[in-house]
Design a protein around this motif. Sequence first.
Motif, mmCIF file in Angstrom:
data_model
loop_
_atom_site.group_PDB
_atom_site.id
_atom_site.type_symbol
_atom_site.label_atom_id
_atom_site.label_comp_id
_atom_site.label_asym_id
_atom_site.label_seq_id
_atom_site.Cartn_x
_atom_site.Cartn_y
_atom_site.Cartn_z
ATOM 1 N N ILE A 75 0.859 -1.188 0.000
ATOM 2 C CA ILE A 75 0.000 0.000 0.000
ATOM 3 C C ILE A 75 0.893 1.235 0.000
ATOM 4 N N LYS A 76 0.648 2.146 -0.943
ATOM 5 C CA LYS A 76 1.501 3.329 -1.077
ATOM 6 C C LYS A 76 0.702 4.622 -1.024
ATOM 7 N N ALA A 77 -0.494 4.582 -0.447
ATOM 8 C CA ALA A 77 -1.333 5.774 -0.379
ATOM 9 C C ALA A 77 -2.061 5.808 0.961
ATOM 10 N N ILE A 78 -2.593 6.974 1.272
ATOM 11 C CA ILE A 78 -3.381 7.137 2.491
ATOM 12 C C ILE A 78 -4.818 6.745 2.182
ATOM 13 N N GLY A 79 -5.472 6.122 3.153
ATOM 14 C CA GLY A 79 -6.866 5.748 2.977
ATOM 15 C C GLY A 79 -7.179 4.451 3.687
ATOM 16 N N GLU A 80 -8.381 3.939 3.422
ATOM 17 C CA GLU A 80 -8.811 2.682 4.023
ATOM 18 C C GLU A 80 -8.829 1.609 2.939
ATOM 19 N N PHE A 81 -8.216 0.484 3.239
ATOM 20 C CA PHE A 81 -8.069 -0.578 2.252
ATOM 21 C C PHE A 81 -8.585 -1.895 2.822
ATOM 22 N N PRO A 82 -9.388 -2.633 2.046
ATOM 23 C CA PRO A 82 -9.786 -3.975 2.492
ATOM 24 C C PRO A 82 -8.648 -4.957 2.199
ATOM 25 N N ILE A 83 -8.313 -5.769 3.174
ATOM 26 C CA ILE A 83 -7.228 -6.735 3.045
ATOM 27 C C ILE A 83 -7.790 -8.131 3.303
ATOM 28 N N VAL A 84 -7.464 -9.064 2.427
ATOM 29 C CA VAL A 84 -7.915 -10.450 2.566
ATOM 30 C C VAL A 84 -6.847 -11.245 3.304
ATOM 31 N N ILE A 85 -7.302 -12.077 4.238
ATOM 32 C CA ILE A 85 -6.404 -12.957 4.979
ATOM 33 C C ILE A 85 -6.839 -14.391 4.722
ATOM 34 N N LYS A 86 -5.918 -15.199 4.183
ATOM 35 C CA LYS A 86 -6.194 -16.622 3.953
ATOM 36 C C LYS A 86 -5.879 -17.374 5.234
ATOM 37 N N LEU A 87 -6.890 -17.977 5.819
ATOM 38 C CA LEU A 87 -6.698 -18.679 7.082
ATOM 39 C C LEU A 87 -6.419 -20.162 6.886
ATOM 40 N N GLY A 88 -6.680 -20.680 5.720
ATOM 41 C CA GLY A 88 -6.474 -22.096 5.463
ATOM 42 C C GLY A 88 -7.805 -22.802 5.335
ATOM 43 N N ALA A 89 -7.774 -24.003 4.808
ATOM 44 C CA ALA A 89 -8.968 -24.829 4.605
ATOM 45 C C ALA A 89 -10.008 -24.089 3.771
ATOM 46 N N GLY A 90 -9.554 -23.216 2.874
ATOM 47 C CA GLY A 90 -10.465 -22.488 2.004
ATOM 48 C C GLY A 90 -11.214 -21.359 2.685
ATOM 49 N N VAL A 91 -10.840 -21.007 3.900
ATOM 50 C CA VAL A 91 -11.517 -19.957 4.654
ATOM 51 C C VAL A 91 -10.705 -18.670 4.558
ATOM 52 N N THR A 92 -11.387 -17.575 4.228
ATOM 53 C CA THR A 92 -10.726 -16.278 4.180
ATOM 54 C C THR A 92 -11.488 -15.294 5.058
ATOM 55 N N ALA A 93 -10.783 -14.269 5.490
ATOM 56 C CA ALA A 93 -11.394 -13.200 6.276
ATOM 57 C C ALA A 93 -10.947 -11.878 5.669
ATOM 58 N N GLU A 94 -11.747 -10.857 5.880
ATOM 59 C CA GLU A 94 -11.392 -9.541 5.361
ATOM 60 C C GLU A 94 -11.326 -8.552 6.517
ATOM 61 N N ILE A 95 -10.237 -7.804 6.559
ATOM 62 C CA ILE A 95 -10.087 -6.754 7.563
ATOM 63 C C ILE A 95 -9.898 -5.428 6.838
ATOM 64 N N LYS A 96 -10.028 -4.356 7.580
ATOM 65 C CA LYS A 96 -9.802 -3.022 7.022
ATOM 66 C C LYS A 96 -8.490 -2.488 7.591
ATOM 67 N N VAL A 97 -7.673 -1.936 6.706
ATOM 68 C CA VAL A 97 -6.431 -1.288 7.122
ATOM 69 C C VAL A 97 -6.565 0.184 6.782
ATOM 70 N N ASN A 98 -6.446 1.000 7.798
ATOM 71 C CA ASN A 98 -6.575 2.440 7.635
ATOM 72 C C ASN A 98 -5.178 3.055 7.734
ATOM 73 N N VAL A 99 -4.698 3.627 6.639
ATOM 74 C CA VAL A 99 -3.381 4.261 6.615
ATOM 75 C C VAL A 99 -3.593 5.758 6.781
ATOM 76 N N VAL A 100 -2.985 6.311 7.838
ATOM 77 C CA VAL A 100 -3.164 7.731 8.152
ATOM 78 C C VAL A 100 -1.807 8.427 8.183
ATOM 79 N N PRO A 101 -1.795 9.758 7.997
ATOM 80 C CA PRO A 101 -0.520 10.484 8.092
ATOM 81 C C PRO A 101 -0.024 10.514 9.535
ATOM 82 N N GLU A 102 1.277 10.389 9.684
ATOM 83 C CA GLU A 102 1.895 10.418 11.008
ATOM 84 C C GLU A 102 1.928 11.851 11.515
#
Length: 149
Positions: A120-147
């Motif tokens: 990720i090279k920009a500021i904003g909110e991005f959905p990220i997929v996480i592969k947990l195994g056994a064909g199961v995935t989860a989605e989290i949000k990553v919020n990149v903010v200026p320091e």
Amino acid sequence: MKIILKENFETLGKAGEIVKVADGYARNFLIPKGIAAEANLRNIKALEHDKQNIVRKAEKERKRHESLAASLSGVTCTIARRVGEQDKLFGSVTAMDIEEALLAQNVKIDRKSIVLDEPIKAIGEFPIVIKLGAGVTAEIKVNVVPEQA
């Protein structure tokens, strides 16, 4: 060489399947690591006997991954980064950064299971997929903010 998979292996198949691979790959990697066994008559008979245990173990693992996915569904992690003009990041946010942010929230996820096509090279909110195994995935949000300086 034909082998019997003892564990799920993403590129070859699921546990309990008989697959054909190169001899060297089987002898030098899969069998010594305990991922597979040679498909001889004795091992095939043992596989038939152990199939119920393999199915039960896979189902238990799938349920564990599904419960973890349910707990991850509402997770949002915030990562602060230095920015330059036009809100461009100095550097990028990688899977390792996301793993550290999740660890700060007491969520232990291996960074190899975090699916990022590119950092990720920009500021904003991005959905990220996480592969947990056994064909199961989860989605989290990553919020990149200026320091804050």
